[in-house]
Design an enzyme around this catalytic site. Structure first.
Site, mmCIF file in Angstrom:
data_model
loop_
_atom_site.group_PDB
_atom_site.id
_atom_site.type_symbol
_atom_site.label_atom_id
_atom_site.label_comp_id
_atom_site.label_asym_id
_atom_site.label_seq_id
_atom_site.Cartn_x
_atom_site.Cartn_y
_atom_site.Cartn_z
ATOM 1 N N ARG A 37 0.824 -1.218 0.000
ATOM 2 C CA ARG A 37 0.000 0.000 0.000
ATOM 3 C C ARG A 37 0.852 1.260 0.000
ATOM 4 O O ARG A 37 0.458 2.275 -0.582
ATOM 5 C CB ARG A 37 -0.946 -0.015 1.206
ATOM 6 C CG ARG A 37 -2.040 -1.023 0.992
ATOM 7 C CD ARG A 37 -2.972 -1.097 2.154
ATOM 8 N NE ARG A 37 -4.179 -1.831 1.758
ATOM 9 C CZ ARG A 37 -5.138 -2.176 2.585
ATOM 10 N NH1 ARG A 37 -5.054 -1.874 3.862
ATOM 11 N NH2 ARG A 37 -6.187 -2.825 2.151
ATOM 12 N N GLY A 351 -9.178 -7.475 -2.020
ATOM 13 C CA GLY A 351 -9.368 -8.372 -0.881
ATOM 14 C C GLY A 351 -8.751 -9.738 -1.129
ATOM 15 O O GLY A 351 -7.605 -9.843 -1.540
ATOM 16 N N GLY A 374 -13.406 -3.723 -0.170
ATOM 17 C CA GLY A 374 -14.779 -3.229 -0.054
ATOM 18 C C GLY A 374 -15.093 -2.163 -1.098
ATOM 19 O O GLY A 374 -16.179 -2.136 -1.677
#
Ligand code: AMP
Length: 393
Positions: A37, A351, A374
Site C-alpha cells: 500500500r 481483498g 470493499g
C-alpha cells in the site's frame, strides 16, 4: 470525470494527500509485514516532489476506535516511506492542532510530513465538519489517493474536499479508470467470475452484473446455494438457505437476459478442512452427505478456462475455492493463470482475490489488481462512492 492531479498547479504548494497506509503489522514485533500500500502511493508522492510541492500525508492505521493506541502510530510507516523515497519523512504527534499547523506551515519545498493516525480522533469516521476543517487548514490543495477507503464518507476522504481545491491522485485515477471499463462500454464478450464465501456478500454485485455481462461463472462457497437451488444435494457445503429462492430468480433472470450463467460441473469435496488429504473429486450430482465442497473440480477448471479464452473483458471477484489451504487452491490458481494468459482486459477485485493472485505470483500479468476490497466491490455493485463523488466535476 474525476478532477486530476496533473491538471492542478501544485508547485511549492502545501498539498494534503489522503493515502491508504493501513498496512498489515506483525502482531508480536509491530513491524510492517507488507508495504504494497505504501508503494502504491509512490507515483503520486514522487510526482508532487518533482513539482517541488510540500507534501502532507494523512492515513489511518488499524482500528484505534477514536483513541490513541501507541502500537498504531504512523512513525514506522513514515520510516518505511522514507526508505522508499530516499528522503526524510517528518512525523507529528497528532493530525490536527496548533503544533501540527505550525509544522505544516513551516514546510519547505520538497519536504514530506506524515500526520499521526487519523482514527485516533473519533471525529474522523464521523465525518465531523469542524475536524475536516482543521485538516483542511494544513494544506492548500487536497489530493485523494486512498481508493481503498473511498467507499467511506470520513473527514479525510469526503469532508475535507469541501474546503480545498481537490482532485484524484494517480492511484485513485487508475482504480477509477479500470473499474469503470467493466461498467461502461466494456469490450465484449464481458465475463465475470464470482466466488468467495457467501452469496449474501455478493448479491448486489451479481444483480448489477447480470444486466451487463455475457458470461457469468460462479464458483467458491457461494456456488452451493445455486446448486441447491437446482435441486442438488450439497452435503455439508456452505449454503445460505434463505437465499435459495433468490438464487433461482437470478438463474431465471440470467436466462431471460441471455447471460450464460455457469455453475461448477464437478467439485473437490472434503470432510474436514483440517485434514485436507481426505478429499474427493466428484460430479456436482454426487456430493457425499458427509463431505462439503472446497474447490471447483478439473472439468470445471477446463470449462471456465475455455470461457475465459473467449472473453474480451474479464472481472474476477472472489476465490473459487478455499485457496488458503492447498490443494484447494488449484481452482483459483487455474483461473488466475487463465487470466494471466488472456489478451483481454483483466481486472481483479481486491481483498481475498487480490491476495490469491499475489500468492500465485501472477499479479503483474493482470491488467489491474484493485487495492480496495470493499471499495472495488461497492464500485462494481454500481454504487456511488462518497470519496470519489467529491472529486467529480
Ligand atoms: P470473499 O471475501 O467473500 O471473497 O470470500 C473469500 C473466502 O471465501 C476465502 O477465504 C475462501 O477460503 C472462501 N471460500 C472460497 N470457496 C469456498 C468454499 N467452497 N467453501 C468455503 N469457503 C470458501
Amino acid at each position: 470525470m474525476l478532477r486530476r492531479l496533473q491538471d492542478l498547479d501544485v508547485k511549492s504548494k502545501r498539498v494534503l494527500v489522503r493515502v491508504d497506509f493501513n498496512v498489515p503489522l506483525d502482531k508480536k514485533t509491530g513491524a510492517i509485514t507488507d508495504d504494497t500500500r505504501i508503494r502504491a502511493s509512490l507515483p503520486t508522492i514522487n510526482y508532487l516532489l518533482s513539482q517541488n510541492a510540500r507534501v502532507i500525508l494523512m492515513s489511518h492505521l488499524g482500528r484505534p476506535d477514536g483513541q490513541v493506541v501507541e502500537s498504531l502510530r504512523m512513525d514506522k510507516v513514515a520510516r518505511r516511506l522514507g526508505e522508499l523515497l530516499g528522503k526524510e519523512v517528518l512525523v507529528t504527534g497528532d493530525c490536527v492542532g496548533s503544533d501540527v499547523e505550525t509544522l505544516a506551515l513551516g514546510l519547505k519545498d520538497g519536504q514530506v510530513l506524515m500526520l499521526e493516525n487519523l482514527r485516533f480522533h473519533p471525529e474522523e469516521e464521523k465525518n465531523d465538519l469542524a475536524f475536516a476543517q482543521k485538516l483542511a487548514r494544513l494544506g492548500e490543495i487536497y489530493v485523494n489517493d486512498a481508493f481503498a477507503t473511498a467507499h467511506r464518507a470520513h473527514a479525510s476522504t469526503e469532508g475535507v474536499a469541501h474546503f480545498l481545491p481537490s482532485c484524484a491522485g494517480f492511484l485513485m485515477q487508475k482504480e477509477y479508470d479500470y473499474l469503470s471499463k467493466v461498467l461502461e462500454n466494456p469490450a465484449k464478450p464481458l465475463l465475470a467470475i464470482t466466488g468467495g464465501a457467501k452469496v449474501s456478500d455478493k448479491l448486489k454485485l451479481l444483480l448489477n452484473l447480470l444486466s451487463r455481462v455475457n458470461v457469468l461463472l460462479i464458483g467458491g462457497g457461494m456456488a452451493y446455494t445455486f446448486l441447491k437451488a437446482r435441486g442438488l444435494q450439497i452435503g455439508t457445503s456452505l449454503c445460505e438457505n434463505e437465499l435459495v429462492e433468490k438464487a433461482k430468480e437470478i438463474m431465471v433472470e440470467a436466462s431471460k437476459a441471455g447471460v450464460e450463467l455457469l455453475l461448477p460441473l464437478d467439485l473437490v469435496v472434503a470432510k474436514d478442512l483440517n485434514n485436507p488429504s481426505d478429499h474427493l473429486v466428484v460430479p456436482v450430482e454426487q456430493i457425499p452427505a458427509e463431505y462439503g465442497g472446497v474447490d471447483i473440480g478439473p472439468k470445471t477448471r477446463e470449462l471456465f478456462k475455455e470461457k475465459i479464452k473467449q472473453a474480451k473483458t474479464i472481472v474476477w471477484n472472489g476465490p473459487v475455492g478455499v485457496f488458503e489451504i492447498p490443494p484447494f487452491d488449484q481452482g483459483s490458481r487455474a483461473i488466475a493463470l487463465a487470466l494471466a494468459e488472456s489478451t483481454a482486459l483483466t481486472i481483479v477485485g481486491g481483498g481475498d482475490t487480490a491476495a490469491a493472485v499475489e500468492k500465485f505470483g501472477l499479479a503483474d500479468k493482470i491488467s489491474h489488481v484493485s487495492t480496495g476490497g470493499g471499495a472495488s466491490l461497492e464500485f462494481l455493485e454500481g454504487r456511488s462512492l462518497p470519496g470519489i463523488e467529491v472529486l467529480k466535476n
